[in-house]
Enzyme design. Structure first.
Site, PDB file in Angstrom:
ATOM      1  N   SER A 123       0.723  -1.143   0.061  1.00 45.17           N
ATOM      2  CA  SER A 123      -0.149  -0.040  -0.042  1.00 45.17           C
ATOM      3  C   SER A 123       0.731   1.139   0.074  1.00 45.17           C
ATOM      4  CB  SER A 123      -1.206  -0.130   1.273  1.00 45.17           C
ATOM      5  OG  SER A 123      -2.056   0.894   1.023  1.00 45.17           O
TER       6      SER A 123
ATOM      7  N   GLU B 214      -9.665  -3.728  -6.656  1.00 45.73           N
ATOM      8  CA  GLU B 214      -9.148  -2.640  -5.593  1.00 45.73           C
ATOM      9  C   GLU B 214      -9.048  -1.154  -6.372  1.00 45.73           C
ATOM     10  OE1 GLU B 214      -5.429  -2.786  -3.548  1.00 45.73           O
ATOM     11  OE2 GLU B 214      -4.662  -4.458  -4.851  1.00 45.73           O
TER      12      GLU B 214
ATOM     13  N   HIS C 141      -7.673  -5.672  -0.633  1.00 45.61           N
ATOM     14  CA  HIS C 141      -6.370  -4.785  -0.518  1.00 45.61           C
ATOM     15  C   HIS C 141      -5.288  -5.237   0.476  1.00 45.61           C
ATOM     16  CE1 HIS C 141      -4.005  -1.313  -0.781  1.00 45.61           C
ATOM     17  NE2 HIS C 141      -4.060  -1.033   0.609  1.00 45.61           N
TER      18      HIS C 141
END
Length: 301
Positions: free
Chosen positions: A146, A242, A268
């Site tokens: 991320s 996502e 995610h």
């Protein structure tokens, strides 16, 4: 799709994403993330954790029967606002177990208390600290998920431009474009199992602090706008549904030699669900093989 992935999808859409959409206080979000990680993320057997500093950056050294001198410098996710080496210790230990490398998870400074470019400065300091300790660049693999995946890519671009290229890089669901130009931010807004798309502008403002939104294309924050001369092997993974899918896919324009894999309808950063989600274990197995392919020349020398 496994039955576990179907369960994860239901939980994500009905519990996780609504909870993140309501969360306004970064400190409360951090505490919640820590509690969830302690409850649901389990360390593999024989994992060893050691608190340490590298380049003045606190973090955790994590190992699981290390087999050679290879090191993974890992940057945790959490939108630059939350997360810590502890929240990602189990994921790092699973990578250590599979690859035989030791992992340093860097505890970089978080916004809004420490806005951009604090996280990048800490990432670079941690890398330089490893090199000063005697780890050769060709024995270091960068990794992250991320925001941490975007941070790893931003660091890679900087190192490539300086001619200090590490052995490789892998990233799970990386956030690479804080200008929000990716179409999947809109097309997947209702499909993403974890991230509430409508909170991104508010999150970016906290990350930038006094900087302007126009500064979001700084390559230290948005590696989609970086250059990567003489880049090492790169592996990027994201899920089809996502909102950050296009952040991953469009990195091919900057890293044409990268292996970019788009999975199906998964959460995610689904590798955090290793040990329960079969797709997570498969992804970590593939990632470990990639890590070993990056480090093997070092091991054979």
């Amino acid at each position: 799709m496994s039955w576990q992935a179907r369960v994860a999808r239901f939980v994500g859409l009905n519990l996780t994403r609504p909870s993140l959409a309501r969360q306004r206080d970064p400190r409360a979000a951090r505490a919640h993330f820590e509690r969830m990680a302690r409850r649901f993320c389990r360390l593999p057997p024989r994992s060893l954790l050691l608190e340490a500093e590298e380049g003045g950056v606190p973090g955790l050294w994590i190992s699981n029967q290390p087999q050679d001198e290879g090191v993974i410098l890992y940057f945790h996710g959490g939108a630059y606002l939350m997360g810590s080496p502890r929240t990602h210790a189990a994921l790092a230990a699973a990578l250590a177990q599979r690859s035989g490398a030791r992992v340093f998870v860097a505890g970089y400074r978080l916004a809004p208390e420490h806005p951009f470019p604090a996280a990048f400065e800490d990432a670079l300091a941690a890398y330089d600290g490893l090199v000063r300790r005697g780890h050769r660049p060709e024995s270091i693999v960068l990794g992250g998920d991320s925001a941490g995946g975007g941070l790893a890519l931003a660091l890679l671009g900087h190192l490539c431009r300086e001619g200090r290229v590490p052995a490789g890089l892998f990233a799970f669901s990386p956030w690479t474009d804080l200008t929000f130009s990716g179409a999947s931010l809109v097309t997947n807004a209702s499909r993403d199992q974890v991230l509430p798309a409508h909170r991104l502008t508010e999150t970016r403002a906290q990350i930038l602090g006094g900087a302007r939104p126009a500064d979001a294309d700084d390559p230290r924050l948005s590696p989609l706008y970086a250059t990567f001369p003489a880049a090492p092997p790169v592996l990027i993974l994201a899920a089809e549904t996502e909102i950050l899918r296009d952040d991953a896919q469009r990195m091919r324009g900057r890293l044409p030699g990268a292996e970019i894999r788009i999975a199906g309808d998964l959460p995610h950063v689904w590798p955090m669900l290793h040990g329960w989600l079969p797709e997570a274990d498969d992804t970590l197995d593939h990632t470990a093989r990639f890590i070993l392919s990056c480090l093997r020349p070092t091991a054979e020398s």
